[in-house]
Design a protein around this motif. Structure first.
Motif, PDB file in Angstrom:
ATOM      1  N   LEU A 186       0.987  -1.143   0.006  1.00 50.02           N
ATOM      2  CA  LEU A 186      -0.092  -0.036  -0.010  1.00 50.02           C
ATOM      3  C   LEU A 186       0.845   1.344  -0.064  1.00 50.02           C
ATOM      4  CD1 LEU A 186      -2.879  -0.530   2.782  1.00 50.02           C
ATOM      5  CD2 LEU A 186      -3.179   0.215   0.426  1.00 50.02           C
ATOM      6  N   ARG A 187       2.136   1.415   0.864  1.00 49.85           N
ATOM      7  CA  ARG A 187       2.685   2.519   1.030  1.00 49.85           C
ATOM      8  C   ARG A 187       3.802   2.691  -0.199  1.00 49.85           C
ATOM      9  NH1 ARG A 187       3.020   2.739   7.561  1.00 49.85           N
ATOM     10  NH2 ARG A 187       0.756   2.793   7.871  1.00 49.85           N
ATOM     11  N   SER A 188       3.713   1.790  -0.988  1.00 47.11           N
ATOM     12  CA  SER A 188       4.590   1.823  -2.275  1.00 47.11           C
ATOM     13  C   SER A 188       3.776   2.539  -3.363  1.00 47.11           C
ATOM     14  CB  SER A 188       5.129   0.572  -2.657  1.00 47.11           C
ATOM     15  OG  SER A 188       4.018  -0.271  -3.213  1.00 47.11           O
ATOM     16  N   GLY A 189       2.672   2.790  -3.145  1.00 52.37           N
ATOM     17  CA  GLY A 189       1.803   3.612  -4.185  1.00 52.37           C
ATOM     18  C   GLY A 189       1.478   2.753  -5.295  1.00 52.37           C
ATOM     19  N   PRO A 190       0.785   1.653  -4.857  1.00 54.18           N
ATOM     20  CA  PRO A 190       0.416   0.899  -6.301  1.00 54.18           C
ATOM     21  C   PRO A 190      -0.993   1.172  -6.803  1.00 54.18           C
ATOM     22  CG  PRO A 190      -0.429  -0.216  -4.013  1.00 54.18           C
ATOM     23  CD  PRO A 190       0.303   1.144  -3.811  1.00 54.18           C
ATOM     24  N   SER A 191      -1.162   0.808  -8.143  1.00 53.28           N
ATOM     25  CA  SER A 191      -2.588   0.909  -8.765  1.00 53.28           C
ATOM     26  C   SER A 191      -3.433   0.304  -7.948  1.00 53.28           C
ATOM     27  CB  SER A 191      -2.367   0.595 -10.204  1.00 53.28           C
ATOM     28  OG  SER A 191      -1.995  -0.781 -10.448  1.00 53.28           O
ATOM     29  N   VAL A 192      -4.799   0.379  -8.191  1.00 46.80           N
ATOM     30  CA  VAL A 192      -6.117  -0.543  -7.843  1.00 46.80           C
ATOM     31  C   VAL A 192      -5.540  -1.943  -8.144  1.00 46.80           C
ATOM     32  CG1 VAL A 192      -8.305  -1.056  -7.736  1.00 46.80           C
ATOM     33  CG2 VAL A 192      -7.565   1.288  -7.235  1.00 46.80           C
ATOM     34  N   GLU A 193      -5.325  -2.076  -9.617  1.00 46.07           N
ATOM     35  CA  GLU A 193      -5.232  -3.288 -10.170  1.00 46.07           C
ATOM     36  C   GLU A 193      -4.137  -4.205  -9.550  1.00 46.07           C
ATOM     37  OE1 GLU A 193      -5.821  -0.595 -12.042  1.00 46.07           O
ATOM     38  OE2 GLU A 193      -7.825  -1.414 -12.320  1.00 46.07           O
ATOM     39  N   GLU A 194      -3.023  -3.617  -8.942  1.00 45.63           N
ATOM     40  CA  GLU A 194      -1.828  -4.089  -8.410  1.00 45.63           C
ATOM     41  C   GLU A 194      -2.429  -4.771  -7.183  1.00 45.63           C
ATOM     42  OE1 GLU A 194       2.461  -2.217  -9.299  1.00 45.63           O
ATOM     43  OE2 GLU A 194       0.965  -0.814  -9.186  1.00 45.63           O
ATOM     44  N   LEU A 195      -3.082  -4.082  -6.495  1.00 46.40           N
ATOM     45  CA  LEU A 195      -3.664  -4.503  -5.174  1.00 46.40           C
ATOM     46  C   LEU A 195      -4.939  -5.603  -5.445  1.00 46.40           C
ATOM     47  CD1 LEU A 195      -4.424  -1.126  -3.131  1.00 46.40           C
ATOM     48  CD2 LEU A 195      -2.749  -2.808  -2.560  1.00 46.40           C
ATOM     49  N   VAL A 196      -5.375  -5.492  -6.261  1.00 43.31           N
ATOM     50  CA  VAL A 196      -6.373  -6.475  -6.738  1.00 43.31           C
ATOM     51  C   VAL A 196      -5.604  -7.840  -7.156  1.00 43.31           C
ATOM     52  CG1 VAL A 196      -8.039  -7.493  -8.650  1.00 43.31           C
ATOM     53  CG2 VAL A 196      -8.319  -5.063  -7.599  1.00 43.31           C
ATOM     54  N   SER A 197      -4.626  -7.761  -7.852  1.00 48.38           N
ATOM     55  CA  SER A 197      -3.990  -9.097  -8.352  1.00 48.38           C
ATOM     56  C   SER A 197      -3.192  -9.480  -6.925  1.00 48.38           C
ATOM     57  CB  SER A 197      -3.274  -8.848  -9.593  1.00 48.38           C
ATOM     58  OG  SER A 197      -2.065  -8.073  -9.181  1.00 48.38           O
ATOM     59  N   ALA A 198      -2.787  -8.793  -6.198  1.00 47.43           N
ATOM     60  CA  ALA A 198      -2.062  -9.292  -4.807  1.00 47.43           C
ATOM     61  C   ALA A 198      -3.040 -10.042  -4.098  1.00 47.43           C
ATOM     62  CB  ALA A 198      -1.431  -8.088  -4.078  1.00 47.43           C
TER      63      ALA A 198
ATOM     64  N   LYS B 191      -5.798 -11.494  -4.998  1.00 47.89           N
ATOM     65  CA  LYS B 191      -6.396 -12.644  -5.695  1.00 47.89           C
ATOM     66  C   LYS B 191      -5.076 -13.452  -5.664  1.00 47.89           C
ATOM     67  CE  LYS B 191      -8.199 -13.737 -10.015  1.00 47.89           C
ATOM     68  NZ  LYS B 191      -8.886 -13.102 -11.407  1.00 47.89           N
ATOM     69  N   GLU B 192      -3.878 -13.368  -5.758  1.00 43.14           N
ATOM     70  CA  GLU B 192      -2.800 -14.427  -5.882  1.00 43.14           C
ATOM     71  C   GLU B 192      -2.693 -15.025  -4.324  1.00 43.14           C
ATOM     72  OE1 GLU B 192       0.870 -13.034  -7.402  1.00 43.14           O
ATOM     73  OE2 GLU B 192       1.968 -14.448  -6.338  1.00 43.14           O
ATOM     74  N   ILE B 193      -2.892 -14.212  -3.263  1.00 45.45           N
ATOM     75  CA  ILE B 193      -2.731 -14.824  -2.111  1.00 45.45           C
ATOM     76  C   ILE B 193      -3.844 -15.652  -1.498  1.00 45.45           C
ATOM     77  CG2 ILE B 193      -2.890 -14.318   0.511  1.00 45.45           C
ATOM     78  CD1 ILE B 193      -1.602 -11.359  -0.364  1.00 45.45           C
ATOM     79  N   TRP B 194      -5.160 -15.492  -2.119  1.00 44.42           N
ATOM     80  CA  TRP B 194      -6.253 -16.433  -1.838  1.00 44.42           C
ATOM     81  C   TRP B 194      -6.442 -17.604  -2.531  1.00 44.42           C
ATOM     82  CZ3 TRP B 194      -9.341 -16.534   2.599  1.00 44.42           C
ATOM     83  CH2 TRP B 194     -10.353 -17.237   2.377  1.00 44.42           C
ATOM     84  N   THR B 195      -5.972 -17.261  -4.003  1.00 45.18           N
ATOM     85  CA  THR B 195      -6.187 -18.492  -4.785  1.00 45.18           C
ATOM     86  C   THR B 195      -4.854 -19.557  -4.521  1.00 45.18           C
ATOM     87  OG1 THR B 195      -4.893 -17.154  -6.439  1.00 45.18           O
ATOM     88  CG2 THR B 195      -7.476 -17.373  -6.621  1.00 45.18           C
ATOM     89  N   GLY B 196      -3.937 -19.138  -3.811  1.00 47.89           N
ATOM     90  CA  GLY B 196      -2.833 -20.005  -3.360  1.00 47.89           C
ATOM     91  C   GLY B 196      -3.074 -20.549  -1.961  1.00 47.89           C
ATOM     92  N   ARG B 197      -4.033 -20.237  -1.322  1.00 47.99           N
ATOM     93  CA  ARG B 197      -4.324 -20.774   0.136  1.00 47.99           C
ATOM     94  C   ARG B 197      -4.689 -22.167   0.241  1.00 47.99           C
ATOM     95  NH1 ARG B 197      -9.872 -20.259   3.118  1.00 47.99           N
ATOM     96  NH2 ARG B 197      -9.307 -19.947   5.647  1.00 47.99           N
ATOM     97  N   ARG B 198      -4.083 -22.733   1.266  1.00 52.85           N
ATOM     98  CA  ARG B 198      -4.294 -24.234   1.349  1.00 52.85           C
ATOM     99  C   ARG B 198      -4.486 -24.585   2.896  1.00 52.85           C
ATOM    100  NH1 ARG B 198      -2.994 -27.832  -1.325  1.00 52.85           N
ATOM    101  NH2 ARG B 198      -2.401 -27.528  -3.648  1.00 52.85           N
ATOM    102  N   ASP B 199      -4.411 -23.577   3.840  1.00 52.20           N
ATOM    103  CA  ASP B 199      -4.573 -23.739   5.180  1.00 52.20           C
ATOM    104  C   ASP B 199      -5.895 -24.635   5.746  1.00 52.20           C
ATOM    105  OD1 ASP B 199      -2.887 -21.188   6.052  1.00 52.20           O
ATOM    106  OD2 ASP B 199      -4.287 -20.436   4.584  1.00 52.20           O
TER     107      ASP B 199
END
Ligand code: SAM
Ligand code: SF4
Ligand code: SF4
Length: 337
Positions: free
Chosen positions: A291-303, A305-313
């Protein structure tokens, strides 16, 4: 329309729990034992905490993926300055349908009305005993039950829906199961019993100190007959039981003896912006740095998405099966339950 994303075990993301502060006015023995969280303990500084602007930016991203429910927690969330202003802004985010706070209720007398007016729907109030002597021990601060009961009353008057949560631990408060059930039966507030969990690294958890869901049901059923009820929605964590005389219901959260990982749709954000996909995780994903690196909304969205779709907990399933477990876990007061 929100985009539904599922993790590796086919679970959608639905609820977001946000810890807004790591400080607390209590020192519950099973959560923030005072021997560890003493006067010299260093809590997060103001600039480490996510700002309201940062929280809102993230919630707008989560809402795109179908998150409809937000729970604010802590530490003690009502100690975060101007919490009502955050709630007001969350309430205005498209797609957010339900906002709840988990609290020890001490500050509700002052804040309940303001929070309700800001858009808060529900409060989960933690209360581990109805007898002062027991409660004074569990909260680690010698606080009596009356300020909590007054907080519950204030929430009721403000029109907030109320659930009362009681952690049950052998040797600590099992003698309060019946008195608590008797106290809340017929009030319209749902009492929920929580099995003592092995969260964090400091609460000295032992399996033989867990009072199981089965035992809790038996204790209540013997004096006030209950029967199982259907869950209200997919992913509901508490098993519900109705009193047979029609005077209400209780819930039991059995994360130790009857794991519910297969329907776990919860994602958790710490007060300093780390994202966790399980209550028992060792590490989070640093969304604050992103967030503090000044991302675009798309960058936040893809981050996200990547975290949740990789989840196996599925920690509780692994615990039950005797599978290897992480050695270091995040603290409950850090992630908020
Ligand atoms: N301070 C607020 C409160 O107590 O409601 C919110 C944060 S607290 C960490 C959230 C919930 O976690 C509370 O209901 C608390 O009882 C529960 N909790 C904390 N440690 C626990 C443990 N070891 N086992 C089960 N529940 C726990
Ligand atoms: Fe504070 Fe809640 Fe933990 Fe008790 S359970 S120490 S009230 S954060
Ligand atoms: Fe969800 Fe982790 Fe709890 Fe399982 S152990 S229900 S995955 S938070």
């Amino acid at each position: 329309m929100a985009e539904t994303i599922v993790d590796q075990l086919n679970r959608p993301m639905r609820d977001l729990r946000i810890s807004v502060i790591d400080k607390c006015n209590f020192r519950c023995t099973y959560c923030m034992p005072k021997e560890i969280f003493g006067d010299d303990y260093t809590f997060m500084s103001q600039d480490q905490l996510l700002s309201f602007d940062e929280i809102i930016k993230l919630v707008e991203v989560f809402a795109r993926f179908g998150v409809e429910k937000i729970r604010l927690t802590g530490g003690e969330p009502l100690m975060r300055k101007d919490l009502h202003l955050l709630i007001e802004r969350l309430h205005n985010i498209k797609g957010i349908k339900d906002i709840a706070v988990t609290t020890n209720a001490i500050f509700l007398v002052k804040q309940a009305k303001k929070l309700k007016e800001a858009g808060l729907d529900r409060v989960n109030i933690s209360l581990d005993a109805i007898e002062d002597e027991v409660f004074q021990q569990t909260n680690g601060r010698g606080i009596k039950t009356s300020p909590v009961l007054k907080g519950i009353e204030a929430a009721r008057e403000a029109g907030l829906k109320i659930k009362v949560n009681m952690v049950v631990k052998k040797g600590m408060n099992e003698n309060q199961i019946l008195p608590m059930a008797e106290y809340f039966k017929g009030t319209g507030d749902t009492l929920r019993f929580i099995e003592f969990m092995d969260v964090g690294n400091h609460n000295g958890w032992k399996m033989n100190e867990v009072i199981s869901k089965k035992d809790i049901v038996n204790i209540i059923d013997t004096s006030m007959p209950i029967e199982p009820a259907d869950p209200s929605y997919f992913g509901e964590v508490a098993s519900k039981y109705h009193y047979k005389d029609g005077s209400g219901e209780i819930g039991i959260i059995s994360s130790v003896t009857d794991a519910f990982c297969s329907s776990c749709t919860r994602v958790r954000l710490s007060a300093d912006g780390q994202l966790f996909t399980c209550l028992f995780a060792s590490d989070g994903y640093d969304l604050r740095a992103l967030l503090r690196s000044g991302p675009s909304v798309e960058e936040l969205v893809s981050a996200v998405k990547e975290i949740w779709t990789g989840r196996r907990d599925q920690y509780s399933v692994d615990r039950a099966k005797g599978n290897p477990l992480p050695k270091k876990k995040i603290e409950m007061s850090y992630i908020g339950g």
